[in-house]
Design a protein around this motif. Sequence first.
Motif, PDB file in Angstrom:
ATOM      1  N   GLN A   1       0.851  -1.195   0.000  1.00 21.58           N
ATOM      2  CA  GLN A   1       0.000   0.000   0.000  1.00 21.58           C
ATOM      3  C   GLN A   1       0.884   1.242   0.000  1.00 21.58           C
ATOM      4  OE1 GLN A   1      -4.007   0.442   2.054  1.00 21.58           O
ATOM      5  NE2 GLN A   1      -2.671   1.436   3.520  1.00 21.58           N
ATOM      6  N   HIS A   2       0.569   2.182  -0.874  1.00 22.02           N
ATOM      7  CA  HIS A   2       1.328   3.430  -0.979  1.00 22.02           C
ATOM      8  C   HIS A   2       0.383   4.598  -0.717  1.00 22.02           C
ATOM      9  CE1 HIS A   2       4.500   6.161  -2.201  1.00 22.02           C
ATOM     10  NE2 HIS A   2       3.627   6.779  -2.984  1.00 22.02           N
ATOM     11  N   SER A   3       0.826   5.536   0.117  1.00 24.30           N
ATOM     12  CA  SER A   3       0.000   6.688   0.483  1.00 24.30           C
ATOM     13  C   SER A   3       0.757   7.979   0.232  1.00 24.30           C
ATOM     14  CB  SER A   3      -0.397   6.619   1.964  1.00 24.30           C
ATOM     15  OG  SER A   3      -1.050   5.421   2.268  1.00 24.30           O
ATOM     16  N   ARG A   4       0.008   9.005  -0.170  1.00 22.52           N
ATOM     17  CA  ARG A   4       0.540  10.356  -0.303  1.00 22.52           C
ATOM     18  C   ARG A   4      -0.344  11.287   0.511  1.00 22.52           C
ATOM     19  NH1 ARG A   4       2.017  11.041  -6.776  1.00 22.52           N
ATOM     20  NH2 ARG A   4       3.519   9.306  -6.886  1.00 22.52           N
ATOM     21  N   ARG A   5       0.259  12.034   1.432  1.00 22.21           N
ATOM     22  CA  ARG A   5      -0.512  12.881   2.335  1.00 22.21           C
ATOM     23  C   ARG A   5       0.061  14.298   2.315  1.00 22.21           C
ATOM     24  NH1 ARG A   5      -1.633   9.910   7.893  1.00 22.21           N
ATOM     25  NH2 ARG A   5       0.452  10.691   8.408  1.00 22.21           N
TER      26      ARG A   5
END
Length: 708
Positions: free
Chosen positions: A395-399
Amino acid sequence: MTIVMPAVGFAQTASVHGQVVSHADGAPIASAEIRHLVSGVRVRSDAKGRFSIAARPGDSLLVRVLGYRERRMAVSADAMATEWRAALVPLATVLPVFTTTMGQRVIRANESPRSVTVVDRKDIDATAAVSANQLLRQLPGMQELPAPPSKTSVSIRGFDDSRVLVLVDGEPVAGSLIESRDIGRLSTIATERIEVTKGPSSVEFGSDALGGVINIVQAAPTKSLTLDGVARQGELGRQESSLGVSHTTGRVGYRLNGGWRQTDRLTGYNAAGSTFNRIFDVRSDVRVALGRDWTARADVQGARERQRFPLDANFNGFIDNRGGQGFVEAQGPALGGRLRLRGFQQRFNYQYRQARGLLPIRGSADSVEQRERQGRYLAAYSLVTGGHALDVGVQHSRRTLIAPAKVDGDSARERITEVFARDSWTLRDVLVTVGARHTMSTLWGSTTNPSAGLAWQALPALRVRTNVARGFRAPGFKEIRYTFFNPAGGYQIVGNPDLRPESSVSGSVGGTWAPSPRWSVDAEAYRNDVKDLVDWSFRGNNAAGYQTYANVNIARARTQGVETNARLTLAGTEITAGYDLLKARNLSTGLPLTRRATHTARLRASREWPWLDGVQGDVSVRYTGQAPLIGIPAGAPITGPFSTEPGIVGRQGALLSIDMQWRLRLSTIATLSVGGNNLLNQQPELWTPAFQRQMYAGLSIHWAALEK
């Protein structure tokens, strides 16, 4: 179970194809063992409950899986053109409910050694709860806590706020990046159930799951055209209404729900006048069958909220929140297992203003909007092979946080990559689970968190479980990049880029005894040890003479206790009762954690009578014992009624709350409800979430078209 055989003699062996499902709801059961009683050959059902085994007419197959009564089935020659299913009856020790694990794969409760409590739609309707906190405060191991100035928080086994992860359909709710968490903001419209997983759950869900996870699961589209509506009004300014439509036609199912609610009470302010809260919600869901077991789903929801609360005798504060989020996903068979792909996006805006009147003034107070943006992208693979159910994924997240004058440089960005793996292994009457998640962040570094659990079906009436897990909470944007300056107070707070994630280690042992479908007893003992908790620390005076504080990993805490719950069905009345013991302590100071009550108890009774085409009654009694209030040291960068030297500065009074609701079916589509909350009108000293008695009445409509 479908039996396909050639047209030669009965002695010819043929392939028997079938599906194992739950008798309770028809859902498929993975990893069930199907054994040929003559040859001894064993096979397992796949993720869809399907299996294939060689047999002849007259042979017998034994179907068994942990948590269900085993079933013996005979192979019949007459079944050549008939499709059969092996429907297994769940044992009373394992509720036939679903829970969500890593990668958003849906599993059955018998596949998990964790302590999971599920609130279904029936319970939601029975309490007339309009927000999630009204339901959750009644569950084992949970307490409602105030979070001034206007929020409410629910603790799980002593941990609350940022240390409890709140999800909707497996995705995080908005507001966490700017530390604006409010469980009371979450609506119950279109909700099928609420799942509460207790204890560290970072292997399954990632950061913030130190105390546990609350997952709000939305209802799937209905098969036939269905219309739902609710209108309710009561004391303390309570007004609410919602409307929903749902249908499945061909390969496409959809659901659309909208609603609004308002009241003149907020957590922390049990007074009329300037206090006000109003929320608009919309939720939509579209699901498409793509063929050959592939499905797609698109989900979008949004909300708008205004809160008003008194600051002093002259001014009111206003908080306006606007948010929206949604995801698209596809899942289906691949490489002998199932593949799930999901993309998620979220937007949230927060604005605080002030005024002397009942409407905010443009440009007043801290009126610059704070905005958070978040995207998550998941690829997960599940495989059932033999007695193993394997889950792996990435899982890859950008915040992004945009908070002028709140973080260094007015904005901050973070990228997170997570990889996880979990194996659930069933061996006759024993379930063993092991897993780990590795998380890498561009903001704070990396961490690895493992877990292991075991469940043993010792007897048909007794299930024993234990679990050990490590959880973490990543330091937030504001804790790392904070630059708050208060010249009037003579201090500033600065961020700390060297912060480490908070971490916890938890162990639990419990069991369920259900000698009869009419009654059962569940008990669990647990202990959570947390270290590297983030807290502020004095760092001296700066060049201008202002006191400087920084966030550092200095605090340690421990929570431990016992939860018990009993269920009894007697003469048509369903009764549940329980008692919880909680010891929560700050190990750095030796003081108890503030507002955590040592003793809580609950009792609920529900019954339906045949009078007047059906009358239903529900009564809930909830007792929360006294709790200590811990002071804030003088000179700290926080002000409030308990700013004093460290120590116990007061006690929150005990609360005995009685809620009741009666429902009468007026027709096949309409139901009238009347009820009340806090019927004893108890308002203990220093208990800010406790409001005076509130009576209400409502009308609900449910219409479904007849299936052709």
